[in-house]
Structures are given as structure tokens and as C-alpha cells.
Design a protein around this motif. Structure first.
Motif, PDB file in Angstrom:
ATOM      1  N   LYS A   1      18.812  -1.146 -15.701  1.00 20.67           N
ATOM      2  CA  LYS A   1      18.110  -1.114 -14.424  1.00 20.67           C
ATOM      3  C   LYS A   1      18.998  -1.734 -13.363  1.00 20.67           C
TER       4      LYS A   1
ATOM      5  N   THR B   1      15.272  -3.018  -8.281  1.00 20.65           N
ATOM      6  CA  THR B   1      14.093  -3.323  -9.095  1.00 20.65           C
ATOM      7  C   THR B   1      14.154  -4.788  -9.502  1.00 20.65           C
TER       8      THR B   1
ATOM      9  N   LEU C   1      12.924  -2.872 -23.610  1.00 17.13           N
ATOM     10  CA  LEU C   1      11.516  -2.549 -23.390  1.00 17.13           C
ATOM     11  C   LEU C   1      10.788  -2.647 -24.724  1.00 17.13           C
TER      12      LEU C   1
ATOM     13  N   ARG D   1       9.726  -6.989 -13.229  1.00 16.63           N
ATOM     14  CA  ARG D   1       9.874  -6.463 -14.589  1.00 16.63           C
ATOM     15  C   ARG D   1       9.457  -4.999 -14.655  1.00 16.63           C
ATOM     16  N   LEU D   2      10.216  -4.234 -15.411  1.00 13.67           N
ATOM     17  CA  LEU D   2      10.007  -2.796 -15.523  1.00 13.67           C
ATOM     18  C   LEU D   2       8.909  -2.497 -16.542  1.00 13.67           C
ATOM     19  N   GLU D   3       8.097  -1.475 -16.260  1.00 16.93           N
ATOM     20  CA  GLU D   3       7.031  -1.046 -17.167  1.00 16.93           C
ATOM     21  C   GLU D   3       7.035   0.478 -17.202  1.00 16.93           C
ATOM     22  N   ILE D   4       7.350   1.061 -18.364  1.00 22.11           N
ATOM     23  CA  ILE D   4       7.495   2.506 -18.504  1.00 22.11           C
ATOM     24  C   ILE D   4       6.651   2.981 -19.684  1.00 22.11           C
TER      25      ILE D   4
ATOM     26  N   LYS E   1       6.971  -2.668 -21.878  1.00 22.15           N
ATOM     27  CA  LYS E   1       7.246  -3.647 -20.839  1.00 22.15           C
ATOM     28  C   LYS E   1       8.585  -4.331 -21.098  1.00 22.15           C
ATOM     29  N   GLU E   2       9.251  -4.691 -20.023  1.00 17.41           N
ATOM     30  CA  GLU E   2      10.543  -5.369 -20.130  1.00 17.41           C
ATOM     31  C   GLU E   2      10.354  -6.772 -20.694  1.00 17.41           C
TER      32      GLU E   2
END
Length: 66
Positions: A38, A43, A13, A46-49, A63-64
């Protein structure tokens, strides 16, 4: 023998603000990066944390990346 690829993969990330604004009002030069896992099946996008960026000195969206 080769082991079967698992469902969980390691991702990186990266801070969106550090990437778009290089060295403007920052404590030091650099880009904040975190590594996490992940589940590939649950999922797919793309992951967003939201996480803390030590270069921006605040919580930002991470963001991934590849």
C-alpha cells in the motif's frame, strides 16, 4: 550506502472471521492471510479489503495487521 525508504510498504491482511471464531464450522484450523503493498502517503489508515478465505470457504473482510 543505505537506500531511502520508499513510499510503498508491504502489509499483511488477516481474515476477521477466522480470528474471532477459532475452529467453529471450519474446514481446517488456521487463519487466512494475504500480503500486499500500500502507498503510505495516500492510505494512512488501516486497509480493509474483501477477499476469499479458504478456511471459512467464503469471501470475508480481511483487515491489515501489524
Amino acid at each position: 550506502m543505505a537506500k531511502n525508504k520508499g513510499v510503498r510498504i508491504v502489509i499483511t491482511l488477516e481474515c476477521n472471521e477466522c480470528r474471532s471464531n477459532p475452529a467453529i464450522d471450519k474446514r481446517s484450523h488456521g487463519v487466512s492471510r494475504y500480503t500486499t503493498e500500500k502507498n503510505r502517503r495516500n492510505t494512512t489508515e488501516r486497509l480493509e479489503i474483501k477477499k476469499f478465505c479458504r478456511y471459512c470457504n467464503k469471501s470475508t473482510t480481511h483487515k491489515e495487521i501489524k
